[in-house]
Design a protein around this motif. Structure first.
Motif, PDB file in Angstrom:
ATOM      1  N   GLN A 323       0.837  -1.192   0.000  1.00  0.00           N
ATOM      2  CA  GLN A 323       0.000   0.000   0.000  1.00  0.00           C
ATOM      3  C   GLN A 323       0.877   1.248   0.000  1.00  0.00           C
ATOM      4  OE1 GLN A 323      -3.278   0.163  -0.197  1.00  0.00           O
ATOM      5  NE2 GLN A 323      -4.060  -1.835   0.438  1.00  0.00           N
ATOM      6  N   THR A 324       0.388   2.302  -0.656  1.00  0.00           N
ATOM      7  CA  THR A 324       1.134   3.556  -0.697  1.00  0.00           C
ATOM      8  C   THR A 324       1.467   4.062   0.701  1.00  0.00           C
ATOM      9  OG1 THR A 324       0.035   4.152  -2.773  1.00  0.00           O
ATOM     10  CG2 THR A 324       1.094   5.934  -1.550  1.00  0.00           C
ATOM     11  N   ALA A 325       0.549   3.852   1.633  1.00  0.00           N
ATOM     12  CA  ALA A 325       0.759   4.324   2.999  1.00  0.00           C
ATOM     13  C   ALA A 325       2.017   3.739   3.628  1.00  0.00           C
ATOM     14  CB  ALA A 325      -0.456   3.979   3.858  1.00  0.00           C
ATOM     15  N   TYR A 326       2.462   2.568   3.155  1.00  0.00           N
ATOM     16  CA  TYR A 326       3.618   1.912   3.756  1.00  0.00           C
ATOM     17  C   TYR A 326       4.818   1.813   2.815  1.00  0.00           C
ATOM     18  CZ  TYR A 326       1.254   0.958   8.095  1.00  0.00           C
ATOM     19  OH  TYR A 326       0.637   1.116   9.316  1.00  0.00           O
ATOM     20  N   HIS A 327       4.834   2.663   1.791  1.00  0.00           N
ATOM     21  CA  HIS A 327       6.031   2.727   0.937  1.00  0.00           C
ATOM     22  C   HIS A 327       7.253   3.103   1.760  1.00  0.00           C
ATOM     23  CE1 HIS A 327       4.004   3.181  -3.287  1.00  0.00           C
ATOM     24  NE2 HIS A 327       3.775   2.017  -2.714  1.00  0.00           N
ATOM     25  N   CYS A 328       7.024   3.836   2.857  1.00  0.00           N
ATOM     26  CA  CYS A 328       8.133   4.293   3.703  1.00  0.00           C
ATOM     27  C   CYS A 328       8.918   3.141   4.324  1.00  0.00           C
ATOM     28  CB  CYS A 328       7.608   5.216   4.801  1.00  0.00           C
ATOM     29  SG  CYS A 328       6.352   4.446   5.869  1.00  0.00           S
ATOM     30  N   LEU A 329       8.308   1.959   4.402  1.00  0.00           N
ATOM     31  CA  LEU A 329       8.992   0.815   5.005  1.00  0.00           C
ATOM     32  C   LEU A 329       9.919   0.104   4.016  1.00  0.00           C
ATOM     33  CD1 LEU A 329       6.181  -0.770   7.222  1.00  0.00           C
ATOM     34  CD2 LEU A 329       7.941   0.887   7.861  1.00  0.00           C
ATOM     35  N   LYS A 332       8.908  -4.474  -1.145  1.00  0.00           N
ATOM     36  CA  LYS A 332       8.668  -4.554  -2.589  1.00  0.00           C
ATOM     37  C   LYS A 332       7.940  -5.844  -2.926  1.00  0.00           C
ATOM     38  CE  LYS A 332      13.237  -6.561  -3.449  1.00  0.00           C
ATOM     39  NZ  LYS A 332      13.465  -6.806  -2.028  1.00  0.00           N
ATOM     40  N   VAL A 333       7.468  -5.922  -4.151  1.00  0.00           N
ATOM     41  CA  VAL A 333       6.803  -7.135  -4.620  1.00  0.00           C
ATOM     42  C   VAL A 333       7.750  -8.319  -4.483  1.00  0.00           C
ATOM     43  CG1 VAL A 333       5.805  -8.303  -6.616  1.00  0.00           C
ATOM     44  CG2 VAL A 333       5.302  -5.886  -6.208  1.00  0.00           C
ATOM     45  N   GLY A 334       7.249  -9.399  -3.904  1.00  0.00           N
ATOM     46  CA  GLY A 334       8.058 -10.594  -3.710  1.00  0.00           C
ATOM     47  C   GLY A 334       8.553 -10.780  -2.287  1.00  0.00           C
ATOM     48  N   ASP A 335       8.425  -9.735  -1.449  1.00  0.00           N
ATOM     49  CA  ASP A 335       8.927  -9.843  -0.081  1.00  0.00           C
ATOM     50  C   ASP A 335       8.102 -10.794   0.775  1.00  0.00           C
ATOM     51  OD1 ASP A 335      11.096  -8.207  -0.481  1.00  0.00           O
ATOM     52  OD2 ASP A 335      10.124  -6.390   0.284  1.00  0.00           O
ATOM     53  N   PHE A 336       6.786 -10.834   0.512  1.00  0.00           N
ATOM     54  CA  PHE A 336       5.895 -11.722   1.267  1.00  0.00           C
ATOM     55  C   PHE A 336       5.022 -12.471   0.263  1.00  0.00           C
ATOM     56  CE2 PHE A 336       7.052  -8.148   3.922  1.00  0.00           C
ATOM     57  CZ  PHE A 336       7.617  -8.817   5.004  1.00  0.00           C
ATOM     58  N   PRO A 337       5.587 -13.508  -0.336  1.00  0.00           N
ATOM     59  CA  PRO A 337       4.946 -14.163  -1.484  1.00  0.00           C
ATOM     60  C   PRO A 337       3.574 -14.756  -1.213  1.00  0.00           C
ATOM     61  CG  PRO A 337       6.863 -15.412  -0.710  1.00  0.00           C
ATOM     62  CD  PRO A 337       6.901 -14.088  -0.033  1.00  0.00           C
ATOM     63  N   MET A 338       3.361 -15.301  -0.013  1.00  0.00           N
ATOM     64  CA  MET A 338       2.059 -15.907   0.234  1.00  0.00           C
ATOM     65  C   MET A 338       0.982 -14.836   0.359  1.00  0.00           C
ATOM     66  SD  MET A 338       0.351 -18.552   0.212  1.00  0.00           S
ATOM     67  CE  MET A 338       1.821 -19.554  -0.015  1.00  0.00           C
ATOM     68  N   ALA A 339       1.281 -13.751   1.043  1.00  0.00           N
ATOM     69  CA  ALA A 339       0.317 -12.655   1.142  1.00  0.00           C
ATOM     70  C   ALA A 339      -0.010 -12.104  -0.239  1.00  0.00           C
ATOM     71  CB  ALA A 339       0.869 -11.549   2.041  1.00  0.00           C
ATOM     72  N   GLU A 340       0.986 -11.993  -1.077  1.00  0.00           N
ATOM     73  CA  GLU A 340       0.771 -11.468  -2.427  1.00  0.00           C
ATOM     74  C   GLU A 340      -0.014 -12.460  -3.280  1.00  0.00           C
ATOM     75  OE1 GLU A 340       4.622 -10.238  -3.927  1.00  0.00           O
ATOM     76  OE2 GLU A 340       5.094  -9.334  -1.979  1.00  0.00           O
ATOM     77  N   GLN A 341       0.236 -13.757  -3.096  1.00  0.00           N
ATOM     78  CA  GLN A 341      -0.523 -14.769  -3.821  1.00  0.00           C
ATOM     79  C   GLN A 341      -1.990 -14.730  -3.422  1.00  0.00           C
ATOM     80  OE1 GLN A 341       0.958 -18.922  -4.316  1.00  0.00           O
ATOM     81  NE2 GLN A 341      -0.852 -19.488  -3.110  1.00  0.00           N
ATOM     82  N   LEU A 342      -2.242 -14.609  -2.120  1.00  0.00           N
ATOM     83  CA  LEU A 342      -3.624 -14.543  -1.661  1.00  0.00           C
ATOM     84  C   LEU A 342      -4.323 -13.309  -2.223  1.00  0.00           C
ATOM     85  CD1 LEU A 342      -3.229 -15.643   2.070  1.00  0.00           C
ATOM     86  CD2 LEU A 342      -4.181 -16.971   0.189  1.00  0.00           C
ATOM     87  N   ALA A 343      -3.624 -12.192  -2.264  1.00  0.00           N
ATOM     88  CA  ALA A 343      -4.226 -10.969  -2.793  1.00  0.00           C
ATOM     89  C   ALA A 343      -4.690 -11.155  -4.234  1.00  0.00           C
ATOM     90  CB  ALA A 343      -3.229  -9.817  -2.699  1.00  0.00           C
TER      91      ALA A 343
END
Length: 386
Positions: A323-329, A332-343
């Motif tokens: 999310q844009t709100a957490y770009h500050c952290l 990037k894409v691929g850092d949490f693959p399961m969460a991204e797969q579920l999305a």
């Protein structure tokens, strides 16, 4: 052909859900109006006692919403800038925002593909000297693995704040969520299994000192009028919402049973299709706030169901770390693959007391129709996958 609008199967129909309670709501609101006391009164005290008894906790503290329930506990624990709090990578962003509200840093841990809850095998690797709390989310009404999480809590001396915004009445073994960890945050947002007629939330705990502190923090840091011992907030549940929740609480189990019955239909009818159903962990009793399945062609399925007059939603299409709100952290894409797969794959099917069993049957028929002629990989035809 699209289903006629009057035949639309709604994902959520609050008017229909709350209609059976209309007369009792009017009596409850009349009672509050006649009493002329709208904050921190008898209705709230009574609901707090009843809800604490329901979950099996010693204390319940009514607050303004589920987000504030999380924030107040973290504040009571002294969470501050420079601290880290472990959160799931797949959740509604409020879990993360509660940490950020106090200037601390949410540290995401990826989730399990079958229960959608935080992967307990990955939590320990995220713990360091800055870690001050763990927030497991009982997502969609499915309890996280509290046995493993509490073992880590004991090992490292880190408190656990359960996010049970979607899990009223869920059980881990024989213990209801809300009576297990150090503290538990609940939301009574109108669409929850136990929903108010506006925003409301609560914290349950067995810690008397924490309960006392929360009652102060929710009311400008004050227990005694004009005496302020904490830098508090204005996070009080009002008397009307407490009165409405008292009306609905005795019927919560009936709502849970209706959802469980509908889940059995879904499981029976959808098994064998190229769709992945959530796993029900042993010794775990979900309450199915949402029934979330996975499909490689999620967007196509959702569009097809819409054309058939079936409303579905996606919980959640973008993980918090992207999310844009957490770009500050800096994730990037691929850092949490399961969460991204579920999305990419999850779709929430209609469920709840506003629906008939025949509605669930109709939905299943249309899903089966969609998959006719679609060749799915063998990994997805097993019903639940591995």
């Amino acid at each position: 052909m699209q289903r006629p609008i009057d035949k639309l199967i709604k994902f959520l129909d609050l008017q229909k859900i709350n209609a059976p309670y209309a007369d009792d709501f009017k009596m409850a609101s009349g009672r509050v109006i006649d009493r002329g006391w709208y904050l921190l009164g008898e209705e709230l005290e009574s609901f707090e006692a009843q809800f604490a008894d329901y979950v099996g906790a010693q204390f319940a503290i009514g607050v303004s919403n589920g987000f504030d329930a999380l924030v107040l506990v973290l504040q009571a624990w002294g969470i501050k800038p420079g601290d880290e709090v472990i959160v799931p990578a797949h959740t509604f962003i409020a879990t993360w925002l509660a940490v950020s509200e106090l200037g601390a840093t949410p540290i995401p841990v990826d989730v399990c593909p079958d229960t959608y809850c935080i992967d307990v095998n990955k939590i320990e690797g995220a713990i360091n000297a800055k870690t001050k709390a763990i927030i497991p989310v009982h997502l969609y009404g499915q309890p996280a693995d509290m046995q493993a999480i509490l073992a880590l809590s004991s090992k490292y001396g880190i408190p656990v704040l359960e996010d049970a915004a979607q899990a009223h009445g869920a059980k881990w073994f024989e213990h209801k969520v809300g009576s297990i960890g150090t503290a538990t945050a609940f939301s009574f947002y109108p669409g929850k299994n136990l929903g108010a007629l506006g925003d409301a939330g609560a914290v349950t705990t067995n810690d008397a000192q924490l309960a006392f502190r929360l009652k102060s923090l929710r009311n400008y840091g004050s227990i005694k009028k004009y005496q302020h011992d904490d830098l508090g907030r204005n996070c009080r549940m009002d008397e009307l919402q407490a009165a409405f929740l008292k009306v609905k609480l005795p019927f919560l189990q009936k709502e849970i049973e209706a959802r469980s019955r509908q889940i059995r239909i879904y499981e029976s009818r959808l098994s064998g299709l190229a769709i992945r159903l959530p796993l029900i962990r042993e010794n775990c009793t979900p309450v199915w706030h949402l029934y979330v399945v996975q499909c490689e062609c999620r967007d196509d399925l959702q569009q097809f169901l819409f054309e058939q007059g079936i409303e579905t939603l996606v919980h959640y299409p973008t993980p918090p770390h992207l999310q844009t709100a957490y770009h500050c952290l800096g994730y990037k894409v691929g850092d949490f693959p399961m969460a991204e797969q579920l999305a990419r794959r999850v779709i929430s099917l209609p469920i709840g007391s506003h629906l008939l069993d025949s509605d669930i049957e109709f939905i299943c028929q249309k899903i089966a129709l969609f998959f006719n002629g679609i060749v799915a990989s063998s990994a997805w035809v097993s019903g639940r996958g591995s």
